[in-house]
Design a protein around this motif. Sequence first.
Motif, PDB file in Angstrom:
ATOM      1  N   ASP A 172      -0.031  -4.159   7.070  1.00  0.00           N
ATOM      2  CA  ASP A 172       0.675  -5.343   7.565  1.00  0.00           C
ATOM      3  C   ASP A 172       1.971  -4.920   8.256  1.00  0.00           C
ATOM      4  O   ASP A 172       2.836  -4.276   7.653  1.00  0.00           O
ATOM      5  CB  ASP A 172       0.974  -6.281   6.386  1.00  0.00           C
ATOM      6  N   VAL A 173       2.108  -5.299   9.523  1.00  0.00           N
ATOM      7  CA  VAL A 173       3.261  -4.854  10.314  1.00  0.00           C
ATOM      8  C   VAL A 173       4.567  -5.412   9.760  1.00  0.00           C
ATOM      9  O   VAL A 173       5.604  -4.725   9.763  1.00  0.00           O
ATOM     10  CB  VAL A 173       3.082  -5.237  11.798  1.00  0.00           C
ATOM     11  N   ALA A 174       4.553  -6.652   9.289  1.00  0.00           N
ATOM     12  CA  ALA A 174       5.778  -7.229   8.724  1.00  0.00           C
ATOM     13  C   ALA A 174       6.235  -6.445   7.502  1.00  0.00           C
ATOM     14  O   ALA A 174       7.435  -6.193   7.327  1.00  0.00           O
ATOM     15  CB  ALA A 174       5.559  -8.701   8.363  1.00  0.00           C
ATOM     16  N   LEU A 175       5.297  -6.036   6.660  1.00  0.00           N
ATOM     17  CA  LEU A 175       5.664  -5.232   5.496  1.00  0.00           C
ATOM     18  C   LEU A 175       6.210  -3.873   5.923  1.00  0.00           C
ATOM     19  O   LEU A 175       7.186  -3.375   5.350  1.00  0.00           O
ATOM     20  CB  LEU A 175       4.460  -5.044   4.569  1.00  0.00           C
ATOM     21  N   GLN A 176       5.587  -3.269   6.916  1.00  0.00           N
ATOM     22  CA  GLN A 176       6.072  -1.981   7.409  1.00  0.00           C
ATOM     23  C   GLN A 176       7.506  -2.103   7.926  1.00  0.00           C
ATOM     24  O   GLN A 176       8.365  -1.264   7.618  1.00  0.00           O
ATOM     25  CB  GLN A 176       5.147  -1.470   8.511  1.00  0.00           C
ATOM     26  N   ALA A 178       9.676  -4.447   7.146  1.00  0.00           N
ATOM     27  CA  ALA A 178      10.573  -4.817   6.051  1.00  0.00           C
ATOM     28  C   ALA A 178      10.978  -3.600   5.228  1.00  0.00           C
ATOM     29  O   ALA A 178      12.150  -3.433   4.867  1.00  0.00           O
ATOM     30  CB  ALA A 178       9.907  -5.858   5.157  1.00  0.00           C
ATOM     31  N   VAL A 179      10.016  -2.751   4.921  1.00  0.00           N
ATOM     32  CA  VAL A 179      10.317  -1.534   4.152  1.00  0.00           C
ATOM     33  C   VAL A 179      11.232  -0.617   4.959  1.00  0.00           C
ATOM     34  O   VAL A 179      12.186  -0.032   4.413  1.00  0.00           O
ATOM     35  CB  VAL A 179       9.014  -0.819   3.744  1.00  0.00           C
ATOM     36  N   ALA A 180      10.978  -0.497   6.256  1.00  0.00           N
ATOM     37  CA  ALA A 180      11.837   0.335   7.104  1.00  0.00           C
ATOM     38  C   ALA A 180      13.267  -0.176   7.104  1.00  0.00           C
ATOM     39  O   ALA A 180      14.224   0.610   7.005  1.00  0.00           O
ATOM     40  CB  ALA A 180      11.286   0.366   8.524  1.00  0.00           C
ATOM     41  N   ALA A 181      13.429  -1.507   7.197  1.00  0.00           N
ATOM     42  CA  ALA A 181      14.774  -2.093   7.202  1.00  0.00           C
ATOM     43  C   ALA A 181      15.444  -1.952   5.850  1.00  0.00           C
ATOM     44  O   ALA A 181      16.632  -1.624   5.758  1.00  0.00           O
ATOM     45  CB  ALA A 181      14.691  -3.562   7.602  1.00  0.00           C
ATOM     46  N   ALA A 182      14.687  -2.186   4.793  1.00  0.00           N
ATOM     47  CA  ALA A 182      15.260  -2.151   3.449  1.00  0.00           C
ATOM     48  C   ALA A 182      15.758  -0.761   3.072  1.00  0.00           C
ATOM     49  O   ALA A 182      16.800  -0.612   2.426  1.00  0.00           O
ATOM     50  CB  ALA A 182      14.226  -2.624   2.429  1.00  0.00           C
ATOM     51  N   PHE A 183      15.034   0.265   3.486  1.00  0.00           N
ATOM     52  CA  PHE A 183      15.371   1.635   3.120  1.00  0.00           C
ATOM     53  C   PHE A 183      15.984   2.422   4.277  1.00  0.00           C
ATOM     54  O   PHE A 183      16.138   3.642   4.186  1.00  0.00           O
ATOM     55  CB  PHE A 183      14.138   2.359   2.591  1.00  0.00           C
ATOM     56  N   ASP A 184      16.309   1.698   5.377  1.00  0.00           N
ATOM     57  CA  ASP A 184      16.974   2.310   6.526  1.00  0.00           C
ATOM     58  C   ASP A 184      16.210   3.538   6.999  1.00  0.00           C
ATOM     59  O   ASP A 184      16.785   4.623   7.178  1.00  0.00           O
ATOM     60  CB  ASP A 184      18.419   2.678   6.152  1.00  0.00           C
ATOM     61  N   LEU A 185      14.923   3.360   7.257  1.00  0.00           N
ATOM     62  CA  LEU A 185      14.066   4.479   7.623  1.00  0.00           C
ATOM     63  C   LEU A 185      14.154   4.840   9.110  1.00  0.00           C
ATOM     64  O   LEU A 185      13.685   5.893   9.513  1.00  0.00           O
ATOM     65  CB  LEU A 185      12.608   4.164   7.268  1.00  0.00           C
ATOM     66  N   ARG A 210       5.156  -9.324  -1.935  1.00  0.00           N
ATOM     67  CA  ARG A 210       5.830 -10.620  -1.840  1.00  0.00           C
ATOM     68  C   ARG A 210       7.331 -10.430  -1.602  1.00  0.00           C
ATOM     69  O   ARG A 210       7.948 -11.156  -0.827  1.00  0.00           O
ATOM     70  CB  ARG A 210       5.610 -11.428  -3.121  1.00  0.00           C
ATOM     71  N   LEU A 211       7.902  -9.463  -2.291  1.00  0.00           N
ATOM     72  CA  LEU A 211       9.338  -9.201  -2.161  1.00  0.00           C
ATOM     73  C   LEU A 211       9.688  -8.776  -0.743  1.00  0.00           C
ATOM     74  O   LEU A 211      10.654  -9.292  -0.144  1.00  0.00           O
ATOM     75  CB  LEU A 211       9.753  -8.123  -3.163  1.00  0.00           C
ATOM     76  N   PHE A 212       8.924  -7.868  -0.169  1.00  0.00           N
ATOM     77  CA  PHE A 212       9.245  -7.383   1.172  1.00  0.00           C
ATOM     78  C   PHE A 212       8.936  -8.423   2.248  1.00  0.00           C
ATOM     79  O   PHE A 212       9.646  -8.493   3.254  1.00  0.00           O
ATOM     80  CB  PHE A 212       8.537  -6.058   1.448  1.00  0.00           C
ATOM     81  N   TRP A 213       7.907  -9.234   2.065  1.00  0.00           N
ATOM     82  CA  TRP A 213       7.688 -10.335   2.997  1.00  0.00           C
ATOM     83  C   TRP A 213       8.872 -11.308   2.964  1.00  0.00           C
ATOM     84  O   TRP A 213       9.335 -11.776   3.996  1.00  0.00           O
ATOM     85  CB  TRP A 213       6.403 -11.077   2.664  1.00  0.00           C
ATOM     86  N   ALA A 214       9.337 -11.597   1.749  1.00  0.00           N
ATOM     87  CA  ALA A 214      10.485 -12.505   1.618  1.00  0.00           C
ATOM     88  C   ALA A 214      11.737 -11.883   2.233  1.00  0.00           C
ATOM     89  O   ALA A 214      12.542 -12.580   2.877  1.00  0.00           O
ATOM     90  CB  ALA A 214      10.719 -12.827   0.138  1.00  0.00           C
ATOM     91  N   TYR A 215      11.898 -10.586   2.066  1.00  0.00           N
ATOM     92  CA  TYR A 215      13.048  -9.891   2.650  1.00  0.00           C
ATOM     93  C   TYR A 215      13.004  -9.956   4.171  1.00  0.00           C
ATOM     94  O   TYR A 215      14.022 -10.205   4.837  1.00  0.00           O
ATOM     95  CB  TYR A 215      13.043  -8.437   2.171  1.00  0.00           C
ATOM     96  N   TYR A 216      11.828  -9.747   4.729  1.00  0.00           N
ATOM     97  CA  TYR A 216      11.678  -9.824   6.180  1.00  0.00           C
ATOM     98  C   TYR A 216      11.964 -11.237   6.684  1.00  0.00           C
ATOM     99  O   TYR A 216      12.564 -11.425   7.742  1.00  0.00           O
ATOM    100  CB  TYR A 216      10.272  -9.378   6.567  1.00  0.00           C
ATOM    101  N   ALA A 217      11.537 -12.235   5.922  1.00  0.00           N
ATOM    102  CA  ALA A 217      11.804 -13.627   6.291  1.00  0.00           C
ATOM    103  C   ALA A 217      13.300 -13.906   6.312  1.00  0.00           C
ATOM    104  O   ALA A 217      13.803 -14.613   7.195  1.00  0.00           O
ATOM    105  CB  ALA A 217      11.103 -14.568   5.317  1.00  0.00           C
TER     106      ALA A 217
END
Length: 228
Positions: A172-176, A178-185, A210-217
């Motif tokens: 899922d691109v949104a999850l990818q 979101a994880v990149a943003a959350a961990f500053d990848l 669910r957490l990362f989708w919510a974070y991206y939102a």
Amino acid sequence: MLSSATDSMGSRGSVLIIRSDDDVREGLEKLLHLDPRLAAIAAETGPLPLRLREPGFEGLAHIIVSQMVSRASAEAIWKRMRPSEGVLTADNYVLLHPEAWREFGLSRAKAETLSRIAEAVASGRLDLAALSALPPDQALAELTALKGVGPWTAEVYLMFCGGHADVFPSGDVALQNAVAAAFDLGARPAARELAFMAGGWSPWRSIAARLFWAYYAVKLGRGMLPVD
């Protein structure tokens, strides 16, 4: 309390199942204990939505209809497909006339996939509800054995209809993102890399998703969950 397939569906397995907002909250607590780095992300998102449908043909059909189209288009198609009363069942789908998909506004590929699923369910070869009791890998294998059902479709079904607590749609691109943003990848991880990362969140990978989708939102200011 999070239930298992043994608790809710007899003696067919011990898979953790999410069925309520309380289950989501409990799962998040356990996920944050497993990976404390996620606490800062959870603080930004607030409570995570459940967004759970009943397992069965209608839930899987809705996921397929919603793929690769706008929400407005998906809702219009779904309104034409769904009976005015009751639910869309495999039995009534297989009875539709051959060109009904054109009237609904479906693509030929989606129509063929839905027909294959409906025939498998109506014939008894596929029990969508029973997939909740199977380990995720086995349930995913059964779903993706159907032509037209890819990993993302199967994973989202198991999460939001089956209630599986340990599924992570790494493609899922949104999850990818979101994880990149959350961990500053710097760049979003590829599906294989993200799947490896998500392994550290097992057996609560669905809560992590669910957490990362919510974070991206939160970051984009709009909903990003792949189901209504």
